[in-house]
Design an enzyme around this catalytic site. Structure first.
Site, PDB file in Angstrom:
ATOM      1  N   HIS A  54       0.830  -1.208   0.000  1.00  0.00           N
ATOM      2  CA  HIS A  54       0.000   0.000   0.000  1.00  0.00           C
ATOM      3  C   HIS A  54       0.860   1.251   0.000  1.00  0.00           C
ATOM      4  O   HIS A  54       0.623   2.182  -0.789  1.00  0.00           O
ATOM      5  CB  HIS A  54      -0.916  -0.004   1.221  1.00  0.00           C
ATOM      6  CG  HIS A  54      -1.707   1.257   1.400  1.00  0.00           C
ATOM      7  ND1 HIS A  54      -2.702   1.642   0.525  1.00  0.00           N
ATOM      8  CD2 HIS A  54      -1.649   2.235   2.349  1.00  0.00           C
ATOM      9  CE1 HIS A  54      -3.222   2.797   0.914  1.00  0.00           C
ATOM     10  NE2 HIS A  54      -2.605   3.172   2.023  1.00  0.00           N
ATOM     11  N   GLU A  59     -10.822   1.966   3.339  1.00  0.00           N
ATOM     12  CA  GLU A  59      -9.522   1.328   3.505  1.00  0.00           C
ATOM     13  C   GLU A  59      -9.741   0.031   4.272  1.00  0.00           C
ATOM     14  O   GLU A  59     -10.248   0.041   5.392  1.00  0.00           O
ATOM     15  CB  GLU A  59      -8.538   2.237   4.241  1.00  0.00           C
ATOM     16  CG  GLU A  59      -8.126   3.456   3.440  1.00  0.00           C
ATOM     17  CD  GLU A  59      -6.940   4.201   4.056  1.00  0.00           C
ATOM     18  OE1 GLU A  59      -6.387   3.706   5.068  1.00  0.00           O
ATOM     19  OE2 GLU A  59      -6.584   5.266   3.540  1.00  0.00           O
ATOM     20  N   GLN A  70      -7.762  14.945   2.246  1.00  0.00           N
ATOM     21  CA  GLN A  70      -6.486  14.466   2.777  1.00  0.00           C
ATOM     22  C   GLN A  70      -5.302  15.030   2.002  1.00  0.00           C
ATOM     23  O   GLN A  70      -4.303  15.452   2.595  1.00  0.00           O
ATOM     24  CB  GLN A  70      -6.467  12.936   2.726  1.00  0.00           C
ATOM     25  CG  GLN A  70      -5.193  12.304   3.291  1.00  0.00           C
ATOM     26  CD  GLN A  70      -5.254  10.777   3.211  1.00  0.00           C
ATOM     27  OE1 GLN A  70      -6.238  10.209   2.752  1.00  0.00           O
ATOM     28  NE2 GLN A  70      -4.193  10.118   3.655  1.00  0.00           N
ATOM     29  N   TYR A  92      -2.785  17.142   4.589  1.00  0.00           N
ATOM     30  CA  TYR A  92      -1.901  16.250   5.346  1.00  0.00           C
ATOM     31  C   TYR A  92      -0.492  16.793   5.551  1.00  0.00           C
ATOM     32  O   TYR A  92       0.235  16.332   6.427  1.00  0.00           O
ATOM     33  CB  TYR A  92      -1.856  14.861   4.684  1.00  0.00           C
ATOM     34  CG  TYR A  92      -0.847  14.709   3.568  1.00  0.00           C
ATOM     35  CD1 TYR A  92       0.368  14.053   3.775  1.00  0.00           C
ATOM     36  CD2 TYR A  92      -1.109  15.196   2.290  1.00  0.00           C
ATOM     37  CE1 TYR A  92       1.286  13.899   2.756  1.00  0.00           C
ATOM     38  CE2 TYR A  92      -0.215  15.047   1.276  1.00  0.00           C
ATOM     39  CZ  TYR A  92       0.994  14.392   1.504  1.00  0.00           C
ATOM     40  OH  TYR A  92       1.900  14.244   0.481  1.00  0.00           O
TER      41      TYR A  92
END
Length: 622
Positions: free
Chosen positions: A137, A203, A244, A248
């Site tokens: 990932h 997720e 995000q 972030y």
């Protein structure tokens, strides 16, 4: 692994909840009923509070461990008691033990069908941390947004990266997910805009639950870490990718992750998972000594993701992967979390991070599966997905299987709550039909923007829509339609014939007064939040009242030509019908029994006035 264990209850061999599992959860007989500890066994829940009250489960020095609204008190009794209760339950449920098997009254009072009870959040979550521990990932995300040759940041292979999330927004399977809003930086604009996320994602994760507390300043050694872990759940770490991406830097995820983290209702213990231990991936470089493990430190857990569109009769499996691919183990995560002296508490929830495998069909997020929308998924009904749409239902499942023994997690399933309002939709259709220009000022009901003081000044009822014309505010959709008809009569939405005009008004009022109020957002939120109805129960409520209402509407349309409700031109009736059909389709109402309604809807949506009024054509479309 004691493969000879058999239960006196009939349990399907493919059940997640065999006698080898016995996961703990919290249930009640009614949504508002008394919560207590239960264990899943096949299609049943066994009431541990009832067994405890009858002296069949005892924990020395502790009383009423199971007549509790969370598992925390039981977990706090320690690992010795976890094993003691597990052994006692396996004995009571054994086909060889007559205690429960042959006591009809005890069985009637202690066993409940899972589909008749309400499941709740199993623990009081003291704190929530989410890690980022799948190498596949992390590599995929780094490749997408950074240099593919340097996809992993230098620290990733040295320590389990994580962030502290919000315990307050951890929810149980079955709760609807409200599409979040926040700042989004569009590539062609200099400044961010405030908007609902356009890139809502799931997720696929698991999470472990801390079972043994520590004091501040007391790190957990890697050799002791497993003693502090009670069990595991499935976790959907819901994410808003566009929010995000903007927020972030430099401190990591914030609002993009805080709106919901959903877990499965059954906690599978580490004792149940013990037979499925495997060695994790080779770690290079070799971890620093405080993180070094030389044991089987991972688990062979098969995981999958299903997505079901509101327009589809079945779910599509879009991902199949395995927990064993995780680079950093749960023990390493917990040890690193405490190495600086951070204390942990019973009930702390630690997310694994997105679990992606080595192949494209094993990626644990839509971000990866669609490669950030450049490779959209095609569902079995032909629909495409880049990211999730309102009404989509996401289901995550997990299980272990070895030597004919199955231990599963059940599922974590949530639907995305639509933030649309059919009353405003009616008014947009009328404005378009009358060819009037107008400006839309979105009011986000899910975010309670109707409660803001500036909106209440326009609409004291705190509902939508509100029409502002020549400094005057007009409330209630049917009243607004009447105002538009009298104020702007050039294009009429009422027939000349007084009888037909009355029928049109009656039809519109049947929708606005008899159908819509029972299924509006306020009612659906009350059913979910106050009455604790599941998604399935809420859908049943909605479908019942829609079908009852549509039966009446269909009867009123017997003389319709199939293009419009009454006559050869659109009227108030069509303005009200099309939004209600739209909502019915979102909740999977089968319209085959309503031929006139379906025909009128199909025809109207070919007309620009109706098509351009649809929710997905609006500037605040989510």
């Amino acid at each position: 692994m004691s493969s000879h264990l058999t239960c006196f209850l009939e349990i399907d061999s493919q059940s997640d909840f065999t006698i080898h599992n016995l996961p703990y959860g919290i249930f009640s007989e009614t949504p508002q009923g008394t919560k207590r500890v239960g264990v899943a066994i096949g299609d049943w829940v066994i009431d541990l509070a009832h067994l405890e009250a009858h002296g069949l489960l005892t924990i020395n020095g502790h009383q009423d461990c199971f007549n509790q609204a969370t598992l925390n008190k039981f977990i706090e009794t320690g690992k010795h008691n976890w094993q003691k209760v597990r052994t006692a339950l396996q004995s009571l449920l054994s086909a060889e033990n007559p205690t429960l098997r042959d006591d009809v009254v005890l069985r009637q009072n202690a066993l409940f069908k899972q589909n008749t009870v309400t499941l709740h959040l199993p623990i009081q979550v003291s704190g929530y941390t989410d890690f980022y521990s799948s190498k596949e990932h992390a590599t995929n995300v780094g490749t997408m947004f950074r240099d593919p040759k340097n996809a992993l940041l230098p620290n990733w292979s040295e320590l389990p990266v994580g962030y502290n999330g919000r315990a307050s927004s951890v929810i149980v399977s079955g709760k609807d997910i409200v599409r979040p809003s926040g700042q989004i930086k569009l590539p062609d604009q200099e400044r961010p805009v405030f908007s609902a996320t356009r890139k809502l994602d799931f997720e696929l994760e698991t999470a472990f639950i801390v079972g043994k507390a520590t004091e501040l300043g007391e790190p957990i050694a890697i050799t002791d870490a497993w003693e502090h872990i009670f069990g595991m759940v499935l976790l959907n770490d819901w994410s808003a990718r566009d929010i995000q991406q903007w927020e972030y830097v430099p401190l990591g995820p914030f609002n993009a992750k805080t709106f919901a983290s959903a877990i499965s209702p059954w906690v599978v213990t580490m004792q149940a998972l013990e037979p499925f231990k495997v060695k994790g991936p080779e770690q290079q470089p070799k971890p620093l000594c405080y993180l070094e493990e030389n044991i089987a430190n991972s688990y062979d857990i098969h995981l999958s993701i299903e997505v079901q569109s509101p327009q589809s009769a079945q779910a599509d499996v879009i991902c199949q992967t395995n927990f064993k691919y995780m680079y950093w183990s749960m023990a390493q995560q917990l040890t690193h979390h405490t190495i600086a002296g951070c204390n942990v508490q019973v009930g702390d929830l630690m997310g694994s991070g997105t679990i992606s495998g080595p192949t494209e069909d094993a990626y644990g997020s839509l971000l990866e599966l669609t490669w950030n929308t450049t490779k959209p998924l095609t569902l079995s009904n032909g629909e495409k997905r880049g990211f999730l749409q309102d009404g989509d239902r996401v289901v995550m499942k997990g299980y272990c299987e070895k030597a004919g023994i199955r231990v599963g997690f059940g599922e974590v399933a949530n639907s995305i709550l639509p933030a649309r309002h059919s009353a405003a939709y009616r008014v947009r259709i009328a404005l378009n039909l009358k060819q009037l220009s107008y400006e839309i000022q979105p009011v986000h009901l899910v975010k309670n923007e109707q409660l803001l003081e500036r909106y209440q000044a326009l609409n004291p009822s705190q509902c939508v829509p509100t029409l502002v014309d020549e400094d005057q505010s007009f409330l209630q959709s049917l009243s607004i339609l009447e105002y538009l008809e009298e104020r702007y009569p050039a294009i009429s939405l009422l027939p000349d014939n007084i009888v037909t005009r009355c029928k049109v008004r009656a039809f519109a009022q049947a929708i606005a007064c008899d159908i819509h109020p029972l299924n509006n957002l306020r009612v659906l939120k009350y059913l979910q939040n106050d009455l604790s109805l599941s998604d399935e129960q809420k859908k049943h409520w909605y479908q019942h009242w829609i079908i009852a209402g549509f039966n009446s509407l269909e009867a009123q349309l017997q003389d319709s030509n199939g293009q419009f409700c009454f006559g050869t031109q659109p009227t108030f009736a069509d303005c009200c019908l099309i939004p209600q059909v739209y909502n019915a389709k979102r909740f999977k109402i089968d319209l085959s029994a309503f031929a006139k309604i379906e025909s009128i809807s199909q025809h109207c949506l070919t007309l620009p006035a109706f098509f351009n009024a649809a929710p997905e054509q609006q500037p605040d479309w989510e």
